[in-house]
Each structure stands twice: as C-alpha cells, then as structure tokens.
Design an enzyme around this catalytic site. Structure first.
Site: not given
Length: 162
Positions: A17, A41, A90, A128
């Site tokens: 990030h 989440k 990614r 994360s």
C-alpha cells in the site's frame, strides 16, 4: 486540483500500500487514502486505528490525507469532489475482481475512472490477509509493514491470546 482516492480496508496497511501511495503522491496533486469501515469483513484493527496507522505511514507526503468512511464509495467520491480511484493489482485474479468493481462504480457514477497500478516486485505477493495471519500466529511481519503497524499488530494479537 487533480485528486485520486485510494480506497481499501487497510487491515493492516502494508508496504505494498505504501508503495502505491508514494507513487500516487508523485502523480497527483492530492491523494486521499479512504479507509473503509468494512464491518462485514470483521477487521482485526478498529477503523480509528487503521486511519491513524495510514496517517503515520503516509506522513512523508504532504499531499496525502486519510479519511475513514462507511457506505458507498461513489458517495464518498461525490463528497470529496473526486472522480479518480486508484487500485492496486498484483495479478490476474486481482484484476478480474478490480475490473468488476470498476465497472460497478462506473455504473453508479459514470464520471468515475479507475486507475490500476502494479506494486513493485518485492511487494507483489503481499496482502493484508497474509500479514494479519502471520502476525496472529506470532510471526515476524517487520519486512512487510511499517514499524508502527508491527507494534499495532503485536498489541492486537497479544490481547487476543492467539
């Protein structure tokens, strides 16, 4: 003013990030890190802590600010008078998901554009979720996150007992 909004849960904010924030800060007049509450989440870190960590990680760039939000991203963009979203990608799996989100955001707000940046190679595997799991199991995440995040994760999982 050329403003980009970089949304995410940032649970926790990683060096991946940070890489994208730094690069965006060179490209745009203003970068807004939009930290999503994301209660579904069940984040490990509270929204206020994720916001504070993002501020600390981005402190080197005066054109970066952090806001927390709960609700539709397109509504936040309207409040901020911003029309550009930044998303990190990614690989192919990320791209498929991010493309779906970009198209949905555009359907809700036709003037919103999404820009995708890829991370530097040393951050291309970071997520994360992986960092959080390593920290939860007592592993060393110091090469993946800023020192303030290492400390926050240690405090969080020390009280968790797991």
């Amino acid at each position: 003013m050329n403003t980009v909004v970089y949304p995410g849960t940032f649970d926790p904010i990683t060096n991946g990030h940070r890489d994208l924030i730094q690069r965006a800060a060179r490209i745009f007049d203003k970068v807004v890190i939009a930290v999503a509450a994301s209660p579904r989440k069940q984040p490990a870190l509270a929204l206020a802590e994720r916001e504070a960590l993002a501020r600390e990680v981005a402190a080197d760039w005066p054109n970066v600010e952090v806001v927390g939000f709960d609700g539709l991203l397109t509504e936040l963009l309207a409040r901020l008078d911003a029309r550009i979203l930044l998303r990190g990608v990614r690989g192919a799996t990320d791209f498929e998901y991010e493309l779906q989100l970009a198209n949905m955001n555009r359907a809700q707000s036709p003037d919103v554009e999404t820009l995708f940046l890829t991370p530097e190679i040393q951050n291309s595997y970071l997520s994360s979720t992986l960092v959080r799991e390593i920290a939860r199991l007592g592993g060393d995440v110091s090469q993946h996150v800023s020192p303030c995040v290492v400390d926050a994760l240690r405090r969080r999982f020390a009280t968790d007992g797991a």
